[in-house]
Motif scaffolding. Structure first.
Motif, short mmCIF file in Angstrom:
data_model
loop_
_atom_site.label_atom_id
_atom_site.label_comp_id
_atom_site.label_asym_id
_atom_site.label_seq_id
_atom_site.Cartn_x
_atom_site.Cartn_y
_atom_site.Cartn_z
N LEU A 7 0.75 -1.23 -0.09
CA LEU A 7 0.11 0.05 0.02
C LEU A 7 0.76 1.18 0.04
N ILE A 8 1.65 1.36 0.91
CA ILE A 8 2.97 2.42 0.73
C ILE A 8 3.56 2.46 -0.60
N ALA A 9 3.95 1.43 -1.39
CA ALA A 9 4.52 1.74 -2.51
C ALA A 9 3.67 2.15 -3.55
N ALA A 10 2.14 1.96 -3.44
CA ALA A 10 1.38 2.47 -4.43
C ALA A 10 1.09 3.97 -4.08
N LEU A 11 0.99 4.27 -2.80
CA LEU A 11 0.71 5.73 -2.43
C LEU A 11 1.81 6.55 -2.73
N ASP A 12 3.05 6.00 -2.29
CA ASP A 12 4.40 6.90 -2.62
C ASP A 12 4.87 6.70 -3.88
N ASP A 13 4.10 5.98 -4.76
CA ASP A 13 4.49 5.63 -6.11
C ASP A 13 6.23 5.35 -6.34
N LEU A 14 6.41 3.99 -5.50
CA LEU A 14 7.55 3.32 -5.17
C LEU A 14 7.84 2.21 -6.01
N GLN A 15 8.86 1.63 -6.50
CA GLN A 15 8.71 0.47 -7.20
C GLN A 15 9.17 -0.70 -5.82
N VAL A 16 8.80 -1.93 -6.48
CA VAL A 16 8.70 -3.08 -5.40
C VAL A 16 9.71 -4.14 -6.22
N ARG A 17 10.64 -4.79 -5.49
CA ARG A 17 11.32 -5.57 -6.03
C ARG A 17 11.95 -6.72 -4.94
N VAL A 18 11.91 -8.03 -5.40
CA VAL A 18 12.29 -9.05 -4.59
C VAL A 18 13.65 -9.60 -5.04
N CYS A 19 14.41 -10.58 -4.35
CA CYS A 19 15.40 -11.03 -4.37
C CYS A 19 15.56 -12.34 -3.23
N ASP A 20 16.22 -13.27 -3.61
CA ASP A 20 16.59 -14.31 -2.62
C ASP A 20 17.93 -14.58 -2.55
N ILE A 21 18.49 -14.70 -1.08
CA ILE A 21 19.71 -15.09 -0.87
C ILE A 21 20.27 -16.23 -0.99
N GLN A 22 21.09 -16.49 -1.66
CA GLN A 22 21.65 -17.94 -2.00
C GLN A 22 22.29 -18.34 -0.82
N ASN A 23 22.28 -19.77 -0.59
CA ASN A 23 22.85 -20.50 0.44
C ASN A 23 22.98 -19.54 1.69
N ALA A 24 21.95 -19.11 2.15
CA ALA A 24 21.73 -17.91 3.21
C ALA A 24 22.81 -18.31 4.49
N TYR A 25 22.43 -19.68 4.91
CA TYR A 25 23.10 -19.98 6.22
C TYR A 25 24.71 -19.93 6.06
N LEU A 26 25.28 -20.30 4.98
CA LEU A 26 26.33 -20.38 4.71
C LEU A 26 27.27 -19.28 4.66
N THR A 27 26.57 -18.04 4.26
CA THR A 27 27.05 -16.87 4.43
C THR A 27 27.39 -16.28 5.70
#
Length: 182
Positions: A7-27
């Motif tokens: 909702l905040i993204a829409a109200l403030d005209d902001l972009q939305v992006r996602v990502c997934d951390i690879q091998n999370a625990y090993l980092t």
């Protein structure tokens, strides 16, 4: 939290992006000293005492070590956890037109959702400590099992909708399968 952030993204005209951390625990570095006796898979090192330096999958403390390392990274780049939800991280920002807003990063273990005028800026900062799966930073199709879609409302404002239809359908199929097997 996800719906409020969208909702905040829409109200403030902001972009939305996602990502997934690879091998999370090993980092993440271990938060305590852990030693093992090397088994046959270590070849000539078999029988030696080894110090574990990374949060391996299966260790009870790995989840906490990863969460701590991610929190440290977010703090280092200026994000602070919100009081309402510690997995929603905020940082004050200003758009190129002078509009003040809050950049948001939502974390669910190794899945990140970023809301920002240009989300790649914040996500590239995070990439200094973490590798993203397939190096992808993309507009979301799903997040936490919910289907996300970008729509334009009747006033021409881009908005996000979230649906759990596919998730619920898959869950019903799984339950039906389990009940058939009994």
């Amino acid at each position: 939290s996800v719906r409020v952030a969208l909702l905040i993204a829409a109200l403030d005209d902001l972009q939305v992006r996602v990502c997934d951390i690879q091998n999370a625990y090993l980092t993440a570095p271990c938060r305590e000293k852990i030693c093992i006796i090397a088994g046959p898979e270590f070849g000539s090192e078999k029988g030696n005492t080894m110090i574990v330096t990374r949060a391996l999958y299966g260790l009870k403390s790995s989840g906490a070590a990863f969460r701590s390392f991610l929190a440290e990274t977010l703090n280092d780049i200026g994000f602070k956890p919100s009081l309402a939800d510690p997995d929603v991280w905020m940082r004050p920002a200003m758009k190129s037109n002078g509009f003040k807003y809050w950049e948001l990063i939502l974390c669910y273990v190794d899945d990140l959702l970023c809301i920002h005028e240009d989300p790649t800026i914040a996500l590239k900062q995070i990439q200094s400590n973490f590798k993203f799966k397939d190096d992808k930073i993309e507009e979301p199709q799903t997040y936490l099992g919910g289907d996300l879609s970008k729509i334009t409302n009747t006033d021409g404002i881009p908005c996000w909708s979230m649906s759990s239809d596919k998730y619920c359908t898959a869950m019903v199929k799984n339950i039906e399968t389990v009940l058939k097997d009994k």
